[in-house]
Structures are given as C-alpha cells and as structure tokens.
Design an enzyme around this catalytic site. Sequence first.
Site, mmCIF file in Angstrom:
data_model
loop_
_atom_site.group_PDB
_atom_site.id
_atom_site.type_symbol
_atom_site.label_atom_id
_atom_site.label_comp_id
_atom_site.label_asym_id
_atom_site.label_seq_id
_atom_site.Cartn_x
_atom_site.Cartn_y
_atom_site.Cartn_z
ATOM 1 N N ARG A 36 0.805 -1.230 0.000
ATOM 2 C CA ARG A 36 0.000 0.000 0.000
ATOM 3 C C ARG A 36 0.835 1.276 0.000
ATOM 4 O O ARG A 36 0.364 2.346 0.377
ATOM 5 C CB ARG A 36 -0.984 0.009 1.175
ATOM 6 N N LYS A 77 2.979 10.900 -11.826
ATOM 7 C CA LYS A 77 2.188 9.993 -12.653
ATOM 8 C C LYS A 77 2.955 8.687 -12.828
ATOM 9 O O LYS A 77 4.094 8.680 -13.285
ATOM 10 C CB LYS A 77 1.925 10.602 -14.036
ATOM 11 N N GLU A 101 8.992 17.305 -25.573
ATOM 12 C CA GLU A 101 8.350 17.797 -24.361
ATOM 13 C C GLU A 101 8.849 19.191 -23.999
ATOM 14 O O GLU A 101 8.112 20.008 -23.449
ATOM 15 C CB GLU A 101 8.578 16.828 -23.201
ATOM 16 N N LYS A 109 6.753 22.623 -15.236
ATOM 17 C CA LYS A 109 5.899 21.494 -14.849
ATOM 18 C C LYS A 109 5.582 21.526 -13.356
ATOM 19 O O LYS A 109 4.440 21.249 -12.944
ATOM 20 C CB LYS A 109 6.541 20.160 -15.217
ATOM 21 N N GLU A 133 -4.655 16.289 -12.212
ATOM 22 C CA GLU A 133 -5.076 16.525 -13.593
ATOM 23 C C GLU A 133 -6.585 16.726 -13.732
ATOM 24 O O GLU A 133 -7.224 16.200 -14.637
ATOM 25 C CB GLU A 133 -4.609 15.366 -14.483
ATOM 26 N N ARG A 146 -3.530 20.841 -15.329
ATOM 27 C CA ARG A 146 -2.460 19.885 -15.611
ATOM 28 C C ARG A 146 -2.686 19.141 -16.916
ATOM 29 O O ARG A 146 -1.733 18.702 -17.563
ATOM 30 C CB ARG A 146 -2.294 18.894 -14.450
ATOM 31 N N ASN A 181 -0.564 17.790 -21.697
ATOM 32 C CA ASN A 181 -0.717 16.699 -22.661
ATOM 33 C C ASN A 181 -0.921 17.192 -24.087
ATOM 34 O O ASN A 181 -1.481 16.465 -24.920
ATOM 35 C CB ASN A 181 -1.894 15.805 -22.252
ATOM 36 N N HIS A 222 -0.569 14.752 -26.966
ATOM 37 C CA HIS A 222 -0.486 13.394 -26.439
ATOM 38 C C HIS A 222 -1.653 12.513 -26.849
ATOM 39 O O HIS A 222 -1.484 11.300 -26.999
ATOM 40 C CB HIS A 222 -0.382 13.433 -24.912
ATOM 41 N N HIS A 238 -0.547 9.254 -28.408
ATOM 42 C CA HIS A 238 -0.825 7.945 -27.819
ATOM 43 C C HIS A 238 -1.525 7.025 -28.818
ATOM 44 O O HIS A 238 -1.289 5.812 -28.832
ATOM 45 C CB HIS A 238 -1.676 8.100 -26.560
ATOM 46 N N HIS A 276 8.121 7.754 -27.521
ATOM 47 C CA HIS A 276 7.037 8.592 -27.028
ATOM 48 C C HIS A 276 7.145 10.022 -27.559
ATOM 49 O O HIS A 276 6.166 10.596 -28.041
ATOM 50 C CB HIS A 276 7.036 8.596 -25.501
#
Length: 408
Positions: free
Chosen positions: A161, A183, A225, A267, A277, A281, A285, A288, A292, A305
Amino acid sequence: EMRRRFAMMAMLARAATGFVVAASQRRGLAARPVATTEEQVFHEVSVDLGDRSYPIYIGTGLIESSAWCDHVRGKRVVVVTNDVVAPLGYLEKCETALRAAGKEVLSLVLPDGEEHKSMEQLNVILDFALRHRLDRKSCFVALGGGVIGDLVGFAAAVYQRGVDFVQVPTTLMAMVDSSVGGKTAVNHPLGKNMIGAFYQPQCVVADVSALETLPEREYNSGIAEVVKYGLIMDADFFEWQEKHMDDLVARHPASVAFAVERSCRDKADVVARDERESGVRATLNLGHTFGHAIETASGYGTYLHGEAVSIGTAMAADLSLRLGWIDDGLRDRAVKLLRRARLPVDCPDSLSPDDFKSIMALDKKVADGQLRLILLKGPLGHCLFTADFDPALLDTTLHHFTARPAGH
C-alpha cells in the site's frame, strides 16, 4: 543545505584531479555559458505539494554524490534499472552512493523498451521485493528513462500500500517530464498508461551527465516535451528554443541544463496547482492524445514517445489553425522548431482516421463520452483543454495527416 552538500561531495570527488566545482542558478532567459569544462552546474527546483513536497536536483555528477541519499529514509533499497542503463556504469555509481550512505542495496535489471511497460514487468518488481522480504520502510529507486520511472513508481505505489521511491532519470524525456509530478502507470494492449496511480517520489535526481551516453534518437525524442512547455505556457522559453535549438540538439551543457531546469520549473508550477489533472495539468498533454493513438496503433516501441508526441503536436497545431484559434505563423513556427529538433511531424502511412478515432475514444481525457483535447488558442504560450470544437474540423485534420505520404 542540500545545495552545499552536493557541492562539497562533488569537490571531494574531483579533488584528486583538480576539478573546480561551482553551483549555479538560472538568471533570466539566457543559458549561462559554462566557463570551463571543469565547472559543475547545479539547480534545485521544488514541487510544492504541502507535506508531500519534494526537490528536483538538476546538475552534473549528481548520481555518484551520496547527498541525495538523505531522501532515502529506510535502511533497505532496491535499485531498478534496465539492461541498457546498467552496463553504462550508472547502476554501479548509484549503488556506491547508497552504500556510502549506509544503505543495504539490492538491484534488479529489467529489459528495455516501451513494450515492457507492462503488468508482467510490474509483477517482476513486486515478486523481487517479496522474495527479498522488503518491508514498508524500504525504498525503490527508479534508475532509467520514462518506462522505468513509471513502472517503479507504480510498483512503489501498490507494494504494501505504498513505499518510498526516488526518481533518477537518465533520459531527457524523463528529466523534463515523466519523472516529475507523480504519474505512474503501465500500458494495456487497448491503451497507453491506462493502469496506474498518482504517487509522488521523495526526490528527483536529474544528472544531465547521463545524457552524454543517450542515443541521438532518444535524446531528440525528449526535446518534444521541451517544445511543448514553450507552446502551452512559456512564450519566452519557446523563443529561447528558437535561438538555441542547434545548441540543444548538439547537447551544449549550459543549454541542456537550462532547458531541463526551465521545463521542470514549468511542470512543477502546474503540478502544484493541479496534482491530479482535474484541469490545468491536462494542458501538459498537448499532442499526447494524437500521439498515444500513434503509439498504440503502431505497436508500443515502434515510435518513441517523444516522436509520437511531436507528430501529435503538429496535428494539434493544425486543428487549432483550422478552428481559427491561432494564425498560420504560429503553426509554422511550431512545426519548424520540431523539425529542427530532428523530430517527425508526419503520420505513419498505416494509420487511418478511423484508427485514430477508435483509440482516442479510450483516452483518459474523455469525459461523459466526449473527447477533450489540448489545443492552442491565442498568442504563443496560450492553450486550452476543451471538448468545444467542431468535430468536422477534427476529421479534416485526421484526413489531412493520414492522406499525405510520410515525409511531405
């Protein structure tokens, strides 16, 4: 205090060879020239999240300094890396620094590549931790690029956990983006980063010396980026890139250190305002959602990426222009800068508009069945996260990019 310790550790490490170490901070937008090849750059950026705040250390020769090991609170540590990074000496440096700080160190080497950012490799990490009886006071160290960072961060989030972890990124992509903000995730065959958690590290150690051994294609991938930050929020930074892109591609030390530091500041500011997000935030992206889709449809690992994000950024700029939200001058500047970074801006021949639509429908930013995109609007440095766009114009952009042969 940490700045002083890094400087002292570096001076001691280099005393035998007469190296002189100097700490530096960003002043304005000009990348500060490195006076000699012996000078060490050091920056510190804070991610402000209350009692979960943490520092990002940016500089040269940081991995071998045990100063960052103060953030490893437990006695036992597992360093997880990949079979490309490990033989380059960074694993040994990391282990040595941790042992010098009195830690008991275990190491795990995974296969390299986006295709290994999977539940299978996540279980390899968890199995390793359980076999070695690591407890809740243990710490995971992610030594590598974005795949390792995401995998190890997610493993730390779910193991018992939640245990501490530290990010030690070795790629430009990871330094300027994926290592910062918490993330963590693995991919699913139906979508990228679909299984994961928001989980913050204890610190980020961005040793830009590691970029010297990074292959050209992977290094350039990270620049996508960097360009993003200028487009969405930092016009001055974009204009700096237009002046210094050749130096950045050539890995000029001062330019690289400045680009990493400025990207991390941008960032960190966004993450501090919107950790999970829910709003602002999401603007990080840009490109993206399209990117993606390219990664998923092409097979993970076919496009890096940053390469897919570069194409996606060009597509987002095209749609923004068609919507009348930016002028063609801004679209052209964005595409030109990506090309100067030796990044692709054209879709692969194999993708169709329907391919994009079916994959984008599963995007994490879809809400109540509506696709939401990050698009440019207004002058340089402005964008918005919205579902309020003409879907017919999205179709036009998709047909435009998939109809043209690659390279045109």
